[in-house]
Design a protein around this motif. Structure first.
Motif, PDB file in Angstrom:
ATOM      1  N   SER A  86      36.324 -16.014  40.257  1.00 46.35           N
ATOM      2  CA  SER A  86      35.680 -15.659  38.991  1.00 46.35           C
ATOM      3  C   SER A  86      36.267 -14.393  38.377  1.00 46.35           C
ATOM      4  N   TYR A  91      40.257 -18.066  34.998  1.00 47.12           N
ATOM      5  CA  TYR A  91      38.834 -18.417  35.039  1.00 47.12           C
ATOM      6  C   TYR A  91      38.107 -17.807  33.835  1.00 47.12           C
ATOM      7  N   ARG A  92      38.409 -16.561  33.559  1.00 45.40           N
ATOM      8  CA  ARG A  92      37.760 -15.894  32.423  1.00 45.40           C
ATOM      9  C   ARG A  92      38.176 -16.552  31.104  1.00 45.40           C
ATOM     10  N   THR A  95      36.301 -20.029  30.655  1.00 48.10           N
ATOM     11  CA  THR A  95      34.847 -19.909  30.524  1.00 48.10           C
ATOM     12  C   THR A  95      34.439 -18.982  29.375  1.00 48.10           C
ATOM     13  N   ASN A 266      27.174 -22.563  37.297  1.00 46.06           N
ATOM     14  CA  ASN A 266      27.278 -21.263  37.936  1.00 46.06           C
ATOM     15  C   ASN A 266      26.783 -21.350  39.373  1.00 46.06           C
TER      16      ASN A 266
END
Length: 291
Positions: A86, A91-92, A95, A266
């Motif tokens: 994460s 990943y950032r 998302t 999540n």
């Protein structure tokens, strides 16, 4: 001088025998040779036809394998990004509000959109700035875009539109939120251990379609429309337009679409206890005696 006379009938009979036999033998030989030639020609024609069929089957199998591998690579890349750390940049990105998943996770109004981008492992194409976000059109306007974003369609005339430097395969990704299943159990969309009011506690199911094609065999165009610019969802086709797969089929372009469903949620920090705190599934789940 003595003259010997022979019967005329014997002379004629001998002459007939002498003339008839060679003629009959020559005719039979010719017929036999012609039959052998016909058989050889038939065998050759059958062998050539069988060779062509085998070649087509082998070529089709190779094309199918290449397209399948390309589509699968695109899916694996997306899985690695969302299942990775994460704290990673990828990943950032996916998302975030401009990412392929964040576009849906962070805004309810985008639930019916289609996020399209061209898969190229050498560049980042999974952000909204390099994507096409398509909304369901109308009869008057069959193709419509969210916020005018239409930069994700693969350009098969550009080297960046291909998955590799060989410029053989083009792979385009389509991500949408899966329609709700009326048979799902109640609260199945909620992550265990999270507050139901919190949007980030919802579990999303995505439909992921990876479409790969070989433009070098046949240009992916039908009725003047670029096939890659069409929606991948059959129910979103409006008017005389065609879906991406149908367009490829009409254009005669070798293509394959790999469909996959993925759940994105999540991770919860809660501990799963069964049954109701009295089991031995986890030591943290056992009720402790109080003094």
């Amino acid at each position: 001088m003595t003259i010997h006379r022979y019967p005329s009938s014997l002379t004629v009979q001998d002459a007939r025998v002498t003339l008839r036999c060679p003629s009959t033998e020559r005719g039979a030989t010719l017929i036999v040779v012609l039959l052998f030639l016909v058989l050889i020609m038939l065998a050759g024609a059958i062998a050539v036809r069988q060779s062509n069929t085998d070649l087509k089957i082998a070529t089709s199998d190779q094309i199918n394998t290449v397209l399948l591998q390309s589509s699968d690579s695109a899916n694996q890349k997306l899985e690695m990004m969302i299942n990775g750390s994460s704290t990673s940049t990828e990943y950032r990105d996916v998302t975030s509000a401009s990412g392929v998943f964040g576009h849906f996770l962070l805004d309810d109004d985008n639930a019916t959109n289609e996020f399209i981008y061209c898969f190229n492992p050498r560049t980042k194409r999974y952000l909204a700035s390099n994507a096409t976000v398509m909304v369901k059109g109308t009869v008057e306007k069959p193709v419509a875009y969210w916020s005018g974003l239409k930069n994700g369609v693969c350009d098969y005339n550009s080297a960046e539109g291909y998955t590799s430097a060989r410029q053989a395969v083009v792979t385009q990704m389509s991500v949408t939120v899966a329609p709700a299943d009326p048979n799902d159990e109640r609260f199945a969309h909620v992550v265990i251990g999270k507050e139901i009011e919190d949007r980030t506690s919802k579990k999303f199911t995505f439909d992921i379609r990876a479409a790969s094609a070989l433009p070098s065999y046949s240009e992916p165009k039908a009725n003047g429309d670029n096939c890659f610019a069409q929606t991948s969802i059959d129910t979103n086709v409006v008017g005389s337009k065609k879906s991406l797969s149908d367009c490829m089929l009409e254009a005669g372009t070798p293509s394959k679409m790999l469909y996959e469903q993925a759940d994105v949620e999540n991770l919860s920090s809660s501990t799963k206890c069964t049954p109701f705190g009295r089991g031995t599934f986890n030591t943290e789940c056992v009720l402790k005696a109080t003094s």
